[in-house]
Design a protein around this motif. Structure first.
Motif, short mmCIF file in Angstrom:
data_model
loop_
_atom_site.label_atom_id
_atom_site.label_comp_id
_atom_site.label_asym_id
_atom_site.label_seq_id
_atom_site.Cartn_x
_atom_site.Cartn_y
_atom_site.Cartn_z
N VAL A 22 -54.51 51.95 39.01
CA VAL A 22 -53.83 50.82 38.36
C VAL A 22 -52.84 50.25 39.36
O VAL A 22 -52.42 50.94 40.28
CB VAL A 22 -53.09 51.23 37.06
CG1 VAL A 22 -54.06 51.68 35.99
CG2 VAL A 22 -52.03 52.28 37.30
N GLU A 23 -52.48 48.98 39.17
CA GLU A 23 -51.45 48.35 39.98
C GLU A 23 -50.31 47.96 39.06
O GLU A 23 -50.55 47.42 37.97
CB GLU A 23 -52.00 47.13 40.71
CG GLU A 23 -52.92 47.50 41.84
CD GLU A 23 -53.28 46.31 42.72
OE1 GLU A 23 -52.66 45.23 42.57
OE2 GLU A 23 -54.17 46.48 43.55
N ALA A 24 -49.08 48.24 39.50
CA ALA A 24 -47.92 47.93 38.66
C ALA A 24 -46.66 47.88 39.50
O ALA A 24 -46.63 48.35 40.64
CB ALA A 24 -47.78 48.99 37.57
N ALA A 29 -44.07 51.09 34.44
CA ALA A 29 -45.10 50.08 34.20
C ALA A 29 -46.48 50.63 34.53
O ALA A 29 -47.46 50.32 33.84
CB ALA A 29 -44.81 48.83 35.03
N ALA A 30 -46.58 51.48 35.55
CA ALA A 30 -47.86 52.09 35.90
C ALA A 30 -48.34 53.01 34.79
O ALA A 30 -49.53 53.04 34.46
CB ALA A 30 -47.74 52.87 37.22
N LYS A 32 -47.69 52.74 31.57
CA LYS A 32 -48.16 51.88 30.48
C LYS A 32 -49.53 51.28 30.80
O LYS A 32 -50.42 51.23 29.96
CB LYS A 32 -47.15 50.78 30.20
CG LYS A 32 -45.89 51.28 29.54
CD LYS A 32 -44.88 50.17 29.33
CE LYS A 32 -43.60 50.73 28.74
NZ LYS A 32 -42.57 49.71 28.59
N ALA A 33 -49.69 50.83 32.06
CA ALA A 33 -50.96 50.23 32.47
C ALA A 33 -52.09 51.27 32.43
O ALA A 33 -53.21 50.96 32.02
CB ALA A 33 -50.84 49.65 33.88
N GLU A 36 -53.10 51.88 28.87
CA GLU A 36 -53.87 50.72 28.40
C GLU A 36 -55.29 50.75 28.93
O GLU A 36 -56.25 50.51 28.19
CB GLU A 36 -53.20 49.43 28.89
CG GLU A 36 -52.64 48.56 27.81
CD GLU A 36 -51.98 47.34 28.39
OE1 GLU A 36 -52.64 46.55 29.10
OE2 GLU A 36 -50.77 47.17 28.14
N LYS A 37 -55.44 51.06 30.20
CA LYS A 37 -56.75 51.02 30.85
C LYS A 37 -57.63 52.21 30.48
O LYS A 37 -58.83 52.06 30.28
CB LYS A 37 -56.56 50.96 32.37
CG LYS A 37 -57.85 50.82 33.14
CD LYS A 37 -57.60 50.60 34.61
CE LYS A 37 -58.90 50.41 35.38
NZ LYS A 37 -58.65 50.11 36.79
#
Length: 68
Positions: A22-24, A29-30, A32-33, A36-37
């Motif tokens: 993931v990119e954040a 934030a990473a 959470k991403a 989500e992913k």
């Protein structure tokens, strides 16, 4: 923006396995991403910032035999 490698497992007797990236902007934030992913069905999920990885490389060009 930073790329994070995502490692996770669903059972205690499983090893952590690379599930993707993931990119954040930062660790929170990473996280959470990644949720989500990849969903929230994980027993354990770890994120490693790509900038913190140290790649150990051999100096010689020795051939390595791989069994199929």
């Amino acid at each position: 923006m930073e790329r994070y490698l995502v490692f996770a497992r669903t059972e205690y007797d499983e090893p952590l396995e690379h599930r993707g990236e993931v990119e954040a902007e930062g660790g929170e934030a990473a996280g959470k991403a990644a949720l989500e992913k990849f969903g929230k069905e994980w027993l354990e999920m770890s994120l490693v910032p790509e900038s913190k990885i140290y790649w150990a490389e051999r100096e010689d060009e020795a051939e390595v035999e791989v069994e199929a």
